[in-house]
Enzyme design. Structure first.
Site, PDB file in Angstrom:
ATOM      1  N   GLY A 114       1.097  -1.612  -0.082  1.00  0.00           N
ATOM      2  CA  GLY A 114      -0.210   0.317   0.099  1.00  0.00           C
ATOM      3  C   GLY A 114       0.876   1.532   0.157  1.00  0.00           C
ATOM      4  O   GLY A 114       2.425   0.929  -0.324  1.00  0.00           O
ATOM      5  N   GLY A 115       0.093   2.168   0.117  1.00  0.00           N
ATOM      6  CA  GLY A 115       1.236   3.489   0.372  1.00  0.00           C
ATOM      7  C   GLY A 115       0.427   4.718  -0.045  1.00  0.00           C
ATOM      8  O   GLY A 115      -1.225   4.163   0.505  1.00  0.00           O
ATOM      9  N   GLY A 116       0.614   5.422   0.401  1.00  0.00           N
ATOM     10  CA  GLY A 116      -0.173   6.976   0.736  1.00  0.00           C
ATOM     11  C   GLY A 116       0.805   8.169   0.668  1.00  0.00           C
ATOM     12  O   GLY A 116       2.237   8.530   0.274  1.00  0.00           O
ATOM     13  N   ARG A 117       0.403   9.234   1.688  1.00  0.00           N
ATOM     14  CA  ARG A 117       0.742  10.991   1.933  1.00  0.00           C
ATOM     15  C   ARG A 117       2.629  10.440   2.453  1.00  0.00           C
ATOM     16  O   ARG A 117       3.543  11.019   2.077  1.00  0.00           O
ATOM     17  CB  ARG A 117       0.448  11.580   2.826  1.00  0.00           C
ATOM     18  CG  ARG A 117       0.288  10.573   4.199  1.00  0.00           C
ATOM     19  CD  ARG A 117      -0.997  11.616   4.685  1.00  0.00           C
ATOM     20  NE  ARG A 117      -1.246  11.365   6.215  1.00  0.00           N
ATOM     21  CZ  ARG A 117       0.000  11.079   7.471  1.00  0.00           C
ATOM     22  NH1 ARG A 117       1.005  10.796   7.040  1.00  0.00           N
ATOM     23  NH2 ARG A 117      -0.977   9.995   7.711  1.00  0.00           N
ATOM     24  N   GLN A 120       5.500   4.179   1.133  1.00  0.00           N
ATOM     25  CA  GLN A 120       4.880   3.054   0.288  1.00  0.00           C
ATOM     26  C   GLN A 120       5.320   2.285   1.978  1.00  0.00           C
ATOM     27  O   GLN A 120       5.992   2.331   2.284  1.00  0.00           O
ATOM     28  CB  GLN A 120       5.506   2.255  -1.150  1.00  0.00           C
ATOM     29  CG  GLN A 120       5.219   3.368  -2.025  1.00  0.00           C
ATOM     30  CD  GLN A 120       5.724   2.344  -2.979  1.00  0.00           C
ATOM     31  OE1 GLN A 120       7.051   2.459  -3.691  1.00  0.00           O
ATOM     32  NE2 GLN A 120       4.967   2.948  -4.144  1.00  0.00           N
ATOM     33  N   LYS A 136       7.090  -0.231   6.493  1.00  0.00           N
ATOM     34  CA  LYS A 136       6.493   1.269   5.890  1.00  0.00           C
ATOM     35  C   LYS A 136       7.103   2.545   5.923  1.00  0.00           C
ATOM     36  O   LYS A 136       8.001   2.762   6.900  1.00  0.00           O
ATOM     37  CB  LYS A 136       5.408   1.795   7.157  1.00  0.00           C
ATOM     38  CG  LYS A 136       4.703   3.281   7.103  1.00  0.00           C
ATOM     39  CD  LYS A 136       4.277   3.211   8.164  1.00  0.00           C
ATOM     40  CE  LYS A 136       3.417   5.370   7.787  1.00  0.00           C
ATOM     41  NZ  LYS A 136       2.304   5.374   9.103  1.00  0.00           N
ATOM     42  N   ASP A 227      -7.597  10.198  11.779  1.00  0.00           N
ATOM     43  CA  ASP A 227      -7.570  10.354  10.647  1.00  0.00           C
ATOM     44  C   ASP A 227      -8.376   9.165   9.920  1.00  0.00           C
ATOM     45  O   ASP A 227      -7.671   8.121   9.142  1.00  0.00           O
ATOM     46  CB  ASP A 227      -6.067  10.138   9.391  1.00  0.00           C
ATOM     47  CG  ASP A 227      -6.078  10.934   8.181  1.00  0.00           C
ATOM     48  OD1 ASP A 227      -6.824  10.547   7.324  1.00  0.00           O
ATOM     49  OD2 ASP A 227      -4.958  10.118   7.732  1.00  0.00           O
TER      50      ASP A 227
END
Length: 386
Positions: A114-117, A120, A136, A227
């Site tokens: 997965g990934g985000g701000r 990865q 992470k 969040d």
């Protein structure tokens, strides 16, 4: 009635990255007139905000006195209500090591979970034990970024619950910090937008009970997540109903006497007090719980507009309804549950502890009725496919 988009559309056209400060306040300029109007009509309530913050903390102290801080106790006996598995290691206190992660772990750069701000998440394996984990990788551009990640480590060190992802190790280098964690299946968001995955109301109850249990534990530890969204809820595996809450990068320690304000988050899930840059509290997370419940039951996003400014305007107006056909067969208990959470005045929202006692999550007769309905619908589906 507010026009909402299906989550399939959201995933393709709407960014879920948190707002940067500049973008946030640019949006706020566009909704300033609406904000002023709403503030004029809710002024009497706002005068009580200081007292409300203290009152919201009473239930948490009571919970502590009753010694109900649990690592993963269940609150119902649903057929599929099986506790999420504990992490494959004991809870531990972690400090970031100034060393290379490659010394102790094999990180698979090709297997991205997965990934985000932040960066990865990759699959990784501990060399000494063969333990399967997740790495992470958080890019850090300066001291402030490193401080934020170390805050995340500090928060995770305090959390030991089966519905919260667990931290195993951490490594710090010049340009990044790597968090090694328990590894899980996939995002709850993936299930929502999967056309082949038919989430029932009973499924949603199972998910929301676990989310509320995890959040209740966090709040008992005086920590706000800030969040909460489907992308930050991981399913243990593709078919199971067990979940774990992840991503504590925006989490904050809650000190009732120190008024906390934040100006970050994902637009669709922001509570009105965040949009107003007002004080946040336990109930700020509960607003997000309400939005997630609405989404899981209907596949719709209650406040989503054509752009961030419109979304924030809808949130400030607390403009939502249950009139779409997707809610036609949803129980009245579920609708009332949502109505107890999507309330502009934060002190009126139910707490995580109260949510778990709400009939929608605790009434065995209701669950039996929904289970029978689910089995009946499955039987009809099997007949039509033969």
């Amino acid at each position: 009635m507010l026009k909402v988009k299906r989550l399939e559309e959201i995933s393709s056209c709407h960014s879920s990255n948190p707002l940067e400060k500049v973008a946030f306040f640019q949006c706020m300029e566009e909704v300033e007139k609406v904000k002023c109007f709403l503030e004029e009509n809710s002024g009497d309530l706002d005068l009580q905000s200081g007292d409300n913050e203290a009152e919201e903390n009473v239930w948490s102290n009571r919970a502590l006195d009753e010694r109900i801080i649990v690592k993963g106790g269940r609150t119902s006996a649903l057929t599929d209500d099986i506790p999420a598995p504990a992490a494959p290691f004991d809870h531990r206190m972690v400090m970031a090591k100034h060393a290379s992660v490659d010394n102790l772990y094999t990180v698979s750069k090709s297997e991205i979970l997965g990934g985000g701000r932040f960066g990865q998440v990759h699959k990784c394996e501990e060399k000494a034990t063969g333990l399967k984990l997740a790495a992470k990788i958080i890019k850090t551009r300066g001291a402030k970024d490193k401080e934020d990640v170390k805050n995340e480590i500090s928060v995770m060190n305090q959390l030991d619950h089966v519905n919260l992802i667990q931290l195993y190790d951490a490594f710090e280098s010049k340009h990044d910090i790597i968090l090694v964690m328990d590894v899980e299946g996939g995002e709850l968001f993936d299930r929502i937008i999967d056309e082949n995955c038919n989430l029932t109301e009973l499924d949603t109850i199972l998910f929301m009970k676990q989310i509320c249990e995890g959040i209740r534990y966090m709040h008992q530890m005086y920590i706000l997540h800030l969040d909460l969204k489907p992308e930050n809820i991981l399913c243990v595996n593709r078919d199971a109903k067990q979940i774990k809450i992840i991503d504590f990068g925006l989490a904050r320690r809650y000190k009732p006497r120190e008024k906390l304000k934040v100006n970050f988050g994902t637009p669709e899930f922001l509570a009105p007090e965040v949009v107003n840059y007002d004080f946040v509290s336990f109930s700020t997370d509960m607003w997000s719980v309400g939005v997630i419940t609405y989404m899981l039951l209907s596949g719709l996003s209650p406040f989503l507009g054509d752009n961030d400014a419109e979304t924030l305007t809808n949130i400030l107006a607390c403009r939502w309804d249950l009139e779409d056909e997707e809610f036609q067969d949803i129980s009245e208990e579920a609708k009332e549950f949502i109505s107890k959470l999507l309330i502009k005045e934060k002190s009126w929202r139910i707490s995580a502890s109260e949510a778990l006692k709400h009939p929608w999550l605790s009434d065995h007769k209701l669950h039996s009725r929904l289970s029978a309905q689910k089995n009946c619908n499955s039987g009809v589906l099997n007949l039509t496919t033969k």
